[in-house]
Design an enzyme around this catalytic site. Structure first.
Site, PDB file in Angstrom:
ATOM      1  N   CYS A 221     -11.797  -1.502  35.215  1.00 11.83           N
ATOM      2  CA  CYS A 221     -11.479  -2.865  35.676  1.00 11.83           C
ATOM      3  C   CYS A 221     -12.416  -3.368  36.765  1.00 11.83           C
ATOM      4  O   CYS A 221     -12.314  -4.523  37.190  1.00 11.83           O
ATOM      5  CB  CYS A 221     -10.032  -2.914  36.148  1.00 11.83           C
ATOM      6  SG  CYS A 221      -8.881  -2.270  34.915  1.00 11.83           S
TER       7      CYS A 221
ATOM      8  N   HIS B  25      -7.499  -7.891  43.904  1.00 12.72           N
ATOM      9  CA  HIS B  25      -7.377  -7.212  42.618  1.00 12.72           C
ATOM     10  C   HIS B  25      -5.923  -7.207  42.155  1.00 12.72           C
ATOM     11  O   HIS B  25      -5.648  -7.295  40.958  1.00 12.72           O
ATOM     12  CB  HIS B  25      -7.894  -5.776  42.724  1.00 12.72           C
ATOM     13  CG  HIS B  25      -7.780  -5.004  41.452  1.00 12.72           C
ATOM     14  ND1 HIS B  25      -8.589  -5.260  40.362  1.00 12.72           N
ATOM     15  CD2 HIS B  25      -6.940  -3.987  41.071  1.00 12.72           C
ATOM     16  CE1 HIS B  25      -8.265  -4.438  39.368  1.00 12.72           C
ATOM     17  NE2 HIS B  25      -7.270  -3.661  39.776  1.00 12.72           N
TER      18      HIS B  25
ATOM     19  N   GLU C  40      -4.040  -1.984  48.350  1.00 11.08           N
ATOM     20  CA  GLU C  40      -5.049  -3.009  48.595  1.00 11.08           C
ATOM     21  C   GLU C  40      -4.721  -3.795  49.859  1.00 11.08           C
ATOM     22  O   GLU C  40      -5.614  -4.101  50.666  1.00 11.08           O
ATOM     23  CB  GLU C  40      -5.171  -3.956  47.411  1.00 11.08           C
ATOM     24  CG  GLU C  40      -6.276  -4.996  47.612  1.00 11.08           C
ATOM     25  CD  GLU C  40      -6.496  -5.893  46.416  1.00 11.08           C
ATOM     26  OE1 GLU C  40      -7.498  -6.640  46.417  1.00 11.08           O
ATOM     27  OE2 GLU C  40      -5.678  -5.853  45.468  1.00 11.08           O
TER      28      GLU C  40
ATOM     29  N   LYS D 140      -4.285 -12.959  38.899  1.00  9.80           N
ATOM     30  CA  LYS D 140      -3.714 -12.198  37.781  1.00  9.80           C
ATOM     31  C   LYS D 140      -2.258 -12.574  37.545  1.00  9.80           C
ATOM     32  O   LYS D 140      -1.706 -12.283  36.478  1.00  9.80           O
ATOM     33  CB  LYS D 140      -3.839 -10.705  38.036  1.00  9.80           C
ATOM     34  CG  LYS D 140      -5.257 -10.155  37.937  1.00  9.80           C
ATOM     35  CD  LYS D 140      -5.258  -8.638  38.086  1.00  9.80           C
ATOM     36  CE  LYS D 140      -6.679  -8.074  38.015  1.00  9.80           C
ATOM     37  NZ  LYS D 140      -7.458  -8.374  39.234  1.00  9.80           N
TER      38      LYS D 140
ATOM     39  N   HIS E   7      -4.095  -9.279  33.477  1.00 10.58           N
ATOM     40  CA  HIS E   7      -5.216  -8.422  33.877  1.00 10.58           C
ATOM     41  C   HIS E   7      -6.217  -8.322  32.731  1.00 10.58           C
ATOM     42  O   HIS E   7      -5.932  -7.742  31.687  1.00 10.58           O
ATOM     43  CB  HIS E   7      -4.690  -7.051  34.253  1.00 10.58           C
ATOM     44  CG  HIS E   7      -5.708  -6.157  34.889  1.00 10.58           C
ATOM     45  ND1 HIS E   7      -7.011  -6.567  35.142  1.00 10.58           N
ATOM     46  CD2 HIS E   7      -5.631  -4.865  35.335  1.00 10.58           C
ATOM     47  CE1 HIS E   7      -7.674  -5.584  35.703  1.00 10.58           C
ATOM     48  NE2 HIS E   7      -6.863  -4.539  35.833  1.00 10.58           N
TER      49      HIS E   7
ATOM     50  N   PHE F 164      -9.734   2.330  36.802  1.00  9.49           N
ATOM     51  CA  PHE F 164      -9.396   3.721  36.522  1.00  9.49           C
ATOM     52  C   PHE F 164     -10.621   4.599  36.768  1.00  9.49           C
ATOM     53  O   PHE F 164     -11.740   4.262  36.383  1.00  9.49           O
ATOM     54  CB  PHE F 164      -8.970   3.893  35.065  1.00  9.49           C
ATOM     55  CG  PHE F 164      -7.581   3.390  34.759  1.00  9.49           C
ATOM     56  CD1 PHE F 164      -6.708   3.011  35.758  1.00  9.49           C
ATOM     57  CD2 PHE F 164      -7.141   3.306  33.446  1.00  9.49           C
ATOM     58  CE1 PHE F 164      -5.438   2.551  35.471  1.00  9.49           C
ATOM     59  CE2 PHE F 164      -5.867   2.854  33.140  1.00  9.49           C
ATOM     60  CZ  PHE F 164      -5.006   2.474  34.155  1.00  9.49           C
TER      61      PHE F 164
END
Length: 415
Positions: A163, A303, A314, A335, A340, A401
């Protein structure tokens, strides 16, 4: 060192198939989530997603070409075409040896892979794969198709870091512009993973929201009731251009791509570091690379995917990096509206940052009704409604990831 500016934008998103529609719906706080139409999701735990709607690939490619391309490539071609038109660039007057593409994706041709394997398994006695299987599926092929379509002989490769992919693509483009290795780069990302395998796989990880009774409110970053992310799809492409080249041709300059930071949590394949370690490093390095201070930042496009652990880590990282400057910074997670977009997320959210600078509007975090108690209640998370505010510097965070972290910095252009 040469400077890089943004001179063109293109987008295919769950909120609209061009930048204007995307931005309008983002400002208005509309959700792109709805029941899945790309396959029968009745047996899946999650039955909804943020799909691209009313997309006609034949606008961008011929029938024979469409048969040879995965959906993620078609999204990329569409966004690139809009980006080129928006830039006003005449490729016939450019040095095409210094014009290129860095197009990111987290997964690549997921639809093609799934379709081919399922067809193979259903016809095991006479197995046959399409001759286009490999060239439709591989993760670099959207970049290749764009280079071929426009005759671009410069840099041409793809970036894959889950991502964080398209922010890494922007970072690579910025370095090449700074070094004088390129004058024009189409950079961004594309993803098309609303498929049985992707939704099933994410469900097995317990990563997706399962609020099937209320898709439009399911993506709720920072909210105490969030239960996972909502899958999205689409593409975003930005024209990254060397400043003097842009000025010489009289280009419209949206803003400057001022810097970036990249790092790794080095912690877990799927979970973010609980203290946001990689995010802290990436944001700090991005500010240093852009030669700006934390006091200069007006807006952070987070994010924040609406996952229980990720949103908190975050926020911890943002609080630690910006400390006493937090009160002047608006934060939001778009998002909440787009879902996403995985490898395309950074590109789409960068366009949101650029439009925020251009129009002086911070898009909201929708579905945010009660902030999680573990998140600093003093953070300006822009709940539910856009606000008007001058934006001089905007940053976009992306985490993937594997622990990948990447931050891009956009700055209002001044000569």
């Amino acid at each position: 060192m040469k400077r890089a500016v943004i001179t063109g934008l293109g987008a295919i998103t769950p909120l609209g198939n061009n930048v204007n529609d995307f931005w309008k719906n983002l400002r208005e706080g509309k959700s792109g989530a709805a029941p899945i139409t790309k396959f029968d999701a009745s047996n899946h735990k999650t039955k909804f997603a943020c799909e691209v709607k009313d997309f006609d690939p034949l606008i961008y490619a011929t029938k024979p070409e469409v048969r040879k391309m995965d959906l993620y490539t078609l999204y990329a071609l569409a966004a690139t075409e809009e980006c080129l038109k928006d830039s006003g660039l005449n490729l016939d007057k450019c040095d095409l040896n210094k014009a290129g593409v860095i197009l990111a994706t987290g997964i690549g041709g997921m639809h093609t892979f799934e379709e081919e394997i399922m067809n193979f398994s259903e016809n095991i006695n006479s197995p046959r794969f399409s001759p286009f299987f490999i060239t439709k599926m591989i993760s670099n092929i959207a970049t290749g198709q764009i280079s071929i379509k426009y005759g671009l002989h410069g840099v041409s490769y793809s970036v894959t870091s889950a991502c964080a992919s398209s922010n890494h693509a922007l970072a690579n483009a910025l370095d090449l512009i700074r070094l004088g290795r390129a004058t024009i780069i189409f950079a961004g990302g594309s993803e098309a993973t609303i498929s049985q395998a992707a939704i099933g796989g994410f469900n097995s990880m317990k990563a997706l929201s399962t609020l099937n009774d209320s898709p439009t409110t399911a993506s709720r970053p920072f909210d105490k009731t969030r239960d996972g992310f909502v899958a999205g799809e689409g593409a975003g492409v930005l024209m990254i251009e060397e400043l003097e080249h842009a000025k010489k041709r009289g280009a419209k300059i949206y803003c400057e791509l001022a810097g970036y930071g990249v790092a790794s949590d080095a912690y877990h394949v799927a979970a973010t570091h609980p203290d946001g370690l990689g995010a802290k490093i990436a944001m700090t390095d991005a500010l240093n690379d852009a030669r700006i201070t934390k006091e200069d930042v007006s807006y952070i496009n987070a994010h924040a995917t609406s996952t229980p652990v990720g949103d908190i880590s975050e926020c911890i990282a943002i609080e630690d990096v910006f400390k006493n400057s937090l009160r002047q910074i608006q934060i939001s997670s778009t998002k909440s509206m787009t879902g996403h977009l995985l490898g395309a997320a950074g590109a789409i959210e960068s366009i949101a940052c650029i439009k925020a600078i251009e129009q002086g509007v911070i898009p909201p975090t929708i579905n945010l009704n009660e902030i999680d108690a573990e998140i600093n209640q003093k953070l300006n998370l822009t709940p539910n409604n856009a606000i008007e505010k001058e934006v001089v510097v905007a940053i976009n965070n992306t985490f993937g990831f594997g622990g990948h972290t990447s931050t891009s910095v956009f700055k209002k252009y001044s000569s």
